[in-house]
Every structure is written in structure tokens, then in C-alpha cells.
Design an enzyme around this catalytic site. Sequence first.
Site, PDB file in Angstrom:
ATOM      1  N   LYS A  30       0.635  -0.976   0.092  1.00 49.58           N
ATOM      2  CA  LYS A  30       0.407  -0.358   0.566  1.00 49.58           C
ATOM      3  C   LYS A  30       1.261   1.277  -0.026  1.00 49.58           C
ATOM      4  O   LYS A  30       0.858   2.109  -0.575  1.00 49.58           O
ATOM      5  CB  LYS A  30      -1.092   0.262   1.385  1.00 49.58           C
ATOM      6  CG  LYS A  30      -2.079  -1.151   0.900  1.00 49.58           C
ATOM      7  CD  LYS A  30      -2.656  -1.112   2.303  1.00 49.58           C
ATOM      8  CE  LYS A  30      -3.720  -2.504   1.947  1.00 49.58           C
ATOM      9  NZ  LYS A  30      -4.247  -2.841   3.693  1.00 49.58           N
ATOM     10  N   GLN A  72      -5.224  -1.684   9.749  1.00 49.43           N
ATOM     11  CA  GLN A  72      -4.984  -3.514   9.173  1.00 49.43           C
ATOM     12  C   GLN A  72      -5.498  -4.489   9.982  1.00 49.43           C
ATOM     13  O   GLN A  72      -4.789  -3.866  10.924  1.00 49.43           O
ATOM     14  CB  GLN A  72      -3.372  -3.618   8.411  1.00 49.43           C
ATOM     15  CG  GLN A  72      -3.731  -4.942   7.453  1.00 49.43           C
ATOM     16  CD  GLN A  72      -3.908  -4.781   6.441  1.00 49.43           C
ATOM     17  OE1 GLN A  72      -4.041  -3.802   5.724  1.00 49.43           O
ATOM     18  NE2 GLN A  72      -4.201  -6.059   5.542  1.00 49.43           N
ATOM     19  N   ASP A 120     -11.496   2.751   3.506  1.00 50.28           N
ATOM     20  CA  ASP A 120     -11.181   0.863   3.821  1.00 50.28           C
ATOM     21  C   ASP A 120     -12.911   1.254   3.278  1.00 50.28           C
ATOM     22  O   ASP A 120     -13.525   0.138   3.364  1.00 50.28           O
ATOM     23  CB  ASP A 120     -11.354   0.582   5.108  1.00 50.28           C
ATOM     24  CG  ASP A 120      -9.777  -0.002   4.857  1.00 50.28           C
ATOM     25  OD1 ASP A 120     -10.065  -0.877   4.095  1.00 50.28           O
ATOM     26  OD2 ASP A 120      -9.152  -0.433   6.399  1.00 50.28           O
TER      27      ASP A 120
HETATM   28  N1  GUN Z   1      -7.229  -7.384   5.925  1.00 52.22           N
HETATM   29  C1  GUN Z   1      -7.759  -8.017   4.941  1.00 52.22           C
HETATM   30  N2  GUN Z   1      -8.037  -7.011   4.235  1.00 52.22           N
HETATM   31  C2  GUN Z   1      -8.712  -5.981   4.252  1.00 52.22           C
HETATM   32  C3  GUN Z   1      -9.049  -4.792   4.522  1.00 52.22           C
HETATM   33  O1  GUN Z   1      -8.896  -4.590   2.640  1.00 52.22           O
HETATM   34  N3  GUN Z   1      -8.155  -3.567   4.844  1.00 52.22           N
HETATM   35  C4  GUN Z   1      -8.063  -3.872   6.181  1.00 52.22           C
HETATM   36  N4  GUN Z   1      -8.012  -2.595   6.366  1.00 52.22           N
HETATM   37  N5  GUN Z   1      -7.506  -4.392   6.771  1.00 52.22           N
HETATM   38  C5  GUN Z   1      -7.644  -5.641   5.631  1.00 52.22           C
END
Ligand code: GUN
Length: 282
Positions: A53, A97, A120
Site C-alpha cells: 500500500k 490493517q 476502507d
Molecule cells: N485485512 C484484509 N483485507 C483488509 C482490508 O481491505 N482493509 C484492512 N484494513 N484490513 C484488511
Amino acid sequence: MTKIIDGKKISIEIKEEIRLEVEKIIKNGKRAPGLAVIIVGENPASKVYVNSKVKTCNALGIYSEKYILDSEISEIDLLELVEKLNNKDEIDGILVQLPLPKHIDEDKVIEAIKPNKDVDGFHPINLGKLVIGKDGFKSCTPYGIMELLKRYEIDLNGKDVVIVGRSNIVGKPLSIMLTNENATVTLCHSRTKKLSEKTLNADIVIVAIGKEKFLTKDMVKDGSIVIDVGINRNKLGKLCGDVDYENVSKKTSFITPVPGGVGPMTIGMLMKNTVKSRMEKI
Ligand code: GUN
């Protein structure tokens, strides 16, 4: 012959569109969009996602801040950091995350993020907006699936779609996005009876449950479209999805591979949400 939905190619196109948008923002004398990414603990998969990211932000001209926190951090300290970022002007998006360690209440953390920085799309306000068809942040994986279907000109009007997997991150929001585009959606899960009967009748089957080769060729009709959201490792350590790709793809009209299908889209949509957040303040 099935057509392969190339998520890698589409995500590169989307990222290039975003890079140009960011360039325009900066040319107009405005600050770049900013994303804060928080990771708690040492989950190796989470580390890979978070690093990619940040790397993508750098490539697109998006400012980023990465916070790597000790797995022992208290909930209060994490909430304090979220609050600090809520109030930081340079930050348009906050991503925590998941999963978080057991002693931290994920819902509490998600709800602490300002809805207008929730790139998100997990905050109840954004999920609520999605339900009533108002503009808000859409969660990135289902949003990426919708974008793939759109860019491959797959018509959803009146289509029967079966989703397998009812997570808050993928299945549930996706069921609403598809409904908003006039599909007829059946959301299936581990307690669903006669699953094969349902998938066999579907025009589009979307699987997001995390089990290798879960969807087999006897479960889909000829000419159907199959979207594989799974990310698993097989016995040989090779990345694979939830679909028995080799055999199912003999029956489909369109199918997403793993890797290179839905996966690469998620980061692209996160970047799109971050720029959207920035544009709302200009
Ligand atoms: N863990 C797995 N997929 C995601 C996501 O799209 N966003 C976040 N914040 N955590 C994740």
C-alpha cells in the site's frame, strides 16, 4: 472459450488514472492526498499488504505515513493515534490493517475513524450510506469487483448472482452494491442448504470463503461468470483461490484468475478512495 478477467491489467490502468489525477491536484497548487496506514503486530501477510500500500502511494504521488505498532499496544493508545490522525490536515485516509490482536476491539477502532477519512469503507456510517444508495466510501475489495465487472461491460441488470461468504469486508457490502445495480442477489454462507442448486442457477457466482478448490465444475452452469476472491496457499505453497480454476474455467464465459484477478484491484480502489477524500476537501 472463457475470457479471463485481467485484474492486474485493469488495476494498472486505474493506478495510472489516479496518478494523473494526483498530478493535476499538485499542479493546481494543492497538497497531495495523504494516507495513514497502521499495522499492529507482526502478522507477515499484513506486513506484505501494508508495504505494498505504501509503495503504491509513493508511485502515484500520494503522501503516506506508516505506523508499525507493537502487538502489545493498548486499545486506548491505538484509539489515541487514530484520533490524532483524524485531526491531522495532511491525512485524508486512515487504514487500520485487520485483523487486530485479540485484546483490541476492532469495531471500536473502526468506529473511531472519522467517516470522511474511512477509506476502507468499514465505518457503520459508510456501510449505512451504501445500503441507502448514498455516496460514501465503499470497501475496497467489493468495490474492485464492481469495477472489474463494469470495465468488462458485464451487464448486471436482472442477473442472478450468488455470493458465497457473508463477511463484513466482502460478501455483505458486495451484496448491496450488486443489488444497487439491479442484480438479484443470493448471499450464501456456511449454513446455506443445497448450495450447489443455488450456484447452478446463477448467472454470476462470486466466492469469498478462503477454501482451496471449493467451487467445482459441477456447481456452475455453462456460460456463467465466476469471480474468485479467495487467497489461499496450496500444499506446494502456491497462491490459489477458492475455485477449481482448471476445470471450472472450461464452463465459464468469464473468470478471474488467482493471482491476478480480484487481488490487485483492492489497492487500486484504496488509492481511488484516498483521492476521493482529498477532492472532497478542495
Ligand atoms: N485485512 C484484509 N483485507 C483488509 C482490508 O481491505 N482493509 C484492512 N484494513 N484490513 C484488511
